[in-house]
Design a protein around this motif. Structure first.
Motif, mmCIF file in Angstrom:
data_model
loop_
_atom_site.group_PDB
_atom_site.id
_atom_site.type_symbol
_atom_site.label_atom_id
_atom_site.label_comp_id
_atom_site.label_asym_id
_atom_site.label_seq_id
_atom_site.Cartn_x
_atom_site.Cartn_y
_atom_site.Cartn_z
ATOM 1 N N PHE A 411 0.825 -1.216 0.000
ATOM 2 C CA PHE A 411 0.000 0.000 0.000
ATOM 3 C C PHE A 411 0.856 1.262 0.000
ATOM 4 N N GLU A 412 1.939 1.286 0.779
ATOM 5 C CA GLU A 412 2.780 2.481 0.833
ATOM 6 C C GLU A 412 3.420 2.763 -0.523
ATOM 7 N N LYS A 415 0.954 4.569 -2.870
ATOM 8 C CA LYS A 415 0.846 6.010 -2.610
ATOM 9 C C LYS A 415 2.080 6.744 -3.112
ATOM 10 N N GLY A 496 -11.796 -0.218 3.305
ATOM 11 C CA GLY A 496 -10.417 -0.275 3.761
ATOM 12 C C GLY A 496 -9.457 0.649 3.039
ATOM 13 N N ASN A 497 -8.270 0.123 2.760
ATOM 14 C CA ASN A 497 -7.232 0.919 2.110
ATOM 15 C C ASN A 497 -7.585 1.294 0.680
ATOM 16 N N ILE A 500 -9.185 4.591 1.090
ATOM 17 C CA ILE A 500 -8.184 5.587 1.490
ATOM 18 C C ILE A 500 -7.322 5.981 0.298
ATOM 19 N N PRO A 581 -0.914 8.853 9.395
ATOM 20 C CA PRO A 581 -1.963 7.872 9.705
ATOM 21 C C PRO A 581 -3.307 8.173 9.046
ATOM 22 N N TRP A 583 -3.740 8.748 6.126
ATOM 23 C CA TRP A 583 -3.667 7.985 4.875
ATOM 24 C C TRP A 583 -3.280 6.537 5.147
ATOM 25 N N SER A 584 -3.565 6.093 6.365
ATOM 26 C CA SER A 584 -3.249 4.727 6.792
ATOM 27 C C SER A 584 -1.753 4.444 6.709
#
Length: 613
Positions: A411-412, A415, A496-497, A500, A581, A583-584
């Motif tokens: 996920f990171e 982004k 969930g993500n 986001i 956080p 942005w999770s």
């Protein structure tokens, strides 16, 4: 043959249509009407291989075909609709019957575009233009300003990427046909969004391809990976050139399309003094001037040749922009670690920095995967000459498993990649579902009816994957499940993500519109620094009013950056942090005000902005 020689059918008045076909190969051509009063009518030869006939009692929806040499029945090469299949007769379309509501609409300036590439058949569960219309508000709220539609030209069967089209003027019936496309375009224009059509002018598909019966459309002098090359420079090529020039005007005029994306122009071969792409740019420019706007022309090419986007008056080919595979490959290799196939040419932060700064990574340097030098210097080309992406139908669908980026990295990293794409100055393009981290695969799929062709496609796909050394067995492109598995799962936009990430994309696109430093693609004021030992890219966008600094950490380790020396302003404040956080993210370690030491968690990005005093 004059470049404006009309071919196909068109309505003359309420009761009459004129039919014209370029058919220099047969000795005789008849028009066979299959509805109302079925009959065969000899057509008049008017010179240079053209045949024409006016018929007074034809209506929209009537079916027709041509009879060559008295016994060979073929659909119209310029068919506007194949309502039955690519093997059936053509259908008369009354384009005047559609009621447009986009009067006064002006497409966005090219430099303001944020493009969203979609495949009609997999964009929604229904796979139609009518269903896609229901997503227009979503796209506007996301922040895109143009949709790029993968080819819709009629192809065999019900499912296909579109690059096997055999009737370049016909809207595929499974998507809804001509009026459905017009309604979609009209609806996009009502929300201020442009529509770009992906067209294929380098080859035609194998099944249902009857052009050889009409004239010298193809040549043996050149070859493409997908089929016989088109004859743009040999005997009889005037008619072939006219066929495709008129095709461009067909989409722009009758469907109000705002621009064209030209597939794989490196496989368009032409030794004429005026290259077919130059002639196309001239024709499209003339059309645009007459209509009061400038249609977009975007080319796909793997040559890294800046002449493609150089103006016509400097002997360039006159395209507005070209896809930059180098940007995609640079991001992809840094995030995934893949180094097989053409990815062996990339993998360093320097490759990425050069692509962001100039447009291409390779500008005459040796590329190991090709075993020769690639490209030419492009630093003087404007930022608008490049369309950048982190995913496309090609780069996803031409993997053995059809994996999207969300299926390969965390996920990171998603982004991080999104931040770089939307902060850098070139024209950004998203691939459908990217914005919410769709992790369903996007496969290559077909629905041919010829068993030998089906098997040839399967074997061909297997050969393509060998250089990448991917493990596993290729997905069967003919299976209906391959197509169904490639459809977007829209329920993810709320969970969930995925949800986001969607909001993260929206925020990035809001900043791109709102900040004067980011809102217009230009190289002036652009500074790119590749921090090799840290695997961090620093990107500064500035003008006389403000400056924006983006730091992008591609390392798997936390990095500390002396950002004060990179920023033209000392009062810059943090406006976006992917590690926050909200942005999770793991933790927002970067300070709110730019400082000497900025801590960047692994695979993160941060954005600072300051006004100049």
């Amino acid at each position: 043959m004059e470049q404006n020689a009309h071919v196909g059918h068109r309505r003359i008045d309420d009761t009459a249509y004129e039919f014209t076909v370029w058919a220099p190969k047969p000795k005789s051509v008849e028009l066979e009407l299959l509805d109302s009063t079925p009959r065969r009518l000899p057509m008049d030869a008017i010179g240079r291989g053209l045949y024409r006939l006016r018929v007074d009692d034809v209506k929209a929806g009537n079916r027709y075909q041509f009879v060559l040499n008295g016994d060979i029945r073929r659909p119209d090469p310029v068919s506007h609709f194949q309502s039955e299949s690519v093997h059936g007769p053509s259908t008369v379309v009354d384009h005047d019957a559609f009621r447009w509501t986009d009067h006064g609409y002006t497409p966005p300036p090219f430099g303001a575009l944020v493009i969203y590439e979609l495949h009609v058949g997999t964009f929604t569960p229904e796979g139609t233009f009518a269903a896609a219309m229901l997503k227009i508000d979503y796209l506007v709220e996301l922040g895109v300003s143009a949709v790029e539609i993968m080819p819709v030209a009629a192809f065999p069967g019900e499912r296909n990427w579109g690059y096997d089209g055999v009737f370049p003027y016909s809207v595929h019936q499974a998507y809804g046909g001509p009026d459905a496309l017009k309604a979609f375009v009209d609806a996009c224009h009502s929300r201020g969004m442009a529509v770009i059509m992906d067209v294929v002018y380098n080859h035609l598909g194998p099944e249902g391809n009857y052009l050889r019966d009409f004239g010298p459309y193809f040549t043996n002098h050149y070859h493409t990976p997908w089929g016989d090359a088109l004859n743009f420079d040999g005997a009889g090529s005037d008619g072939v050139r006219n066929f495709f020039l008129q095709n461009a005007l067909h989409w722009l005029g009758l469907y109000h399309i705002d621009g064209l994306r030209l597939d794989a122009v490196h496989a368009i071969y032409d030794q004429q003094p005026i290259h077919i792409l130059q002639e196309l740019a001239q024709v499209v420019s003339s059309y645009g001037k007459a209509c009061g706007f400038s249609p977009y022309l975007i080319a796909e090419s793997n040559l890294n040749d800046p002449r493609l986007t150089s103006p016509l008056d400097t002997h360039g080919l006159g395209m507005d922009a070209t896809w930059s595979d180098d940007f995609h490959h640079s991001v992809h290799t840094l995030l995934t670690g893949e180094r097989n196939g053409y990815y062996m040419d990339f993998g360093s932060i320097d490759h990425l920095g050069t692509a962001v700064r100039d447009g291409f990574s390779y500008q005459g340097e040796y590329a190991p995967s090709r075993d020769h030098a690639v490209g030419a210097p492009c630093r003087e080309s404007p930022a608008t000459a490049f369309v950048n992406s982190i995913q496309t139908h090609d780069q996803v669908g031409n993997r053995i498993g059809g994996e999207r980026l969300a299926g390969l990295v965390g996920f990171e990293s998603l982004k991080l990649a999104a931040g770089l794409l939307l902060v850098t100055p070139c024209i950004p393009m998203l691939f459908m579902g990217e914005e919410f981290g769709e992790d369903h695969p996007f496969h290559y799929f077909v629905s041919h009816t010829d068993d030998r062709l089906i098997e040839a496609v399967r074997k061909g796909r297997a050969r393509e994957f060998k250089s990448f050394k991917w493990k596993g067995t290729p997905i069967d492109p003919q299976a209906e499940s391959t197509f169904i598995d490639s459809k977007l799962d829209w329920s993810k936009t709320c969970t969930g993500n995925h949800a986001i990430l969607l909001e993260f994309y929206k925020r990035l696109l809001q900043l791109r519109r709102a900040l004067s430093t980011l809102s217009w693609p230009q190289k002036n004021g652009l500074e790119v620094t590749a921090l090799r030992g840290k695997n961090v890219l620093a990107v500064v966008r500035q003008n006389e009013l403000a400056s924006t600094l983006g730091l992008f950490n591609f390392s798997t380790q936390e990095q500390i950056i002396d950002a004060a020396s990179l920023s033209p302003t000392s009062n810059a404040i943090k406006i976006l942090d992917s590690a926050d956080p909200v942005w999770s993210g793991p933790s927002a370690q970067a300070p709110n005000i730019i400082a000497d030491g900025i801590t960047l968690p692994s695979r993160s990005m941060v954005l600072y902005h300051g006004e100049k005093k």
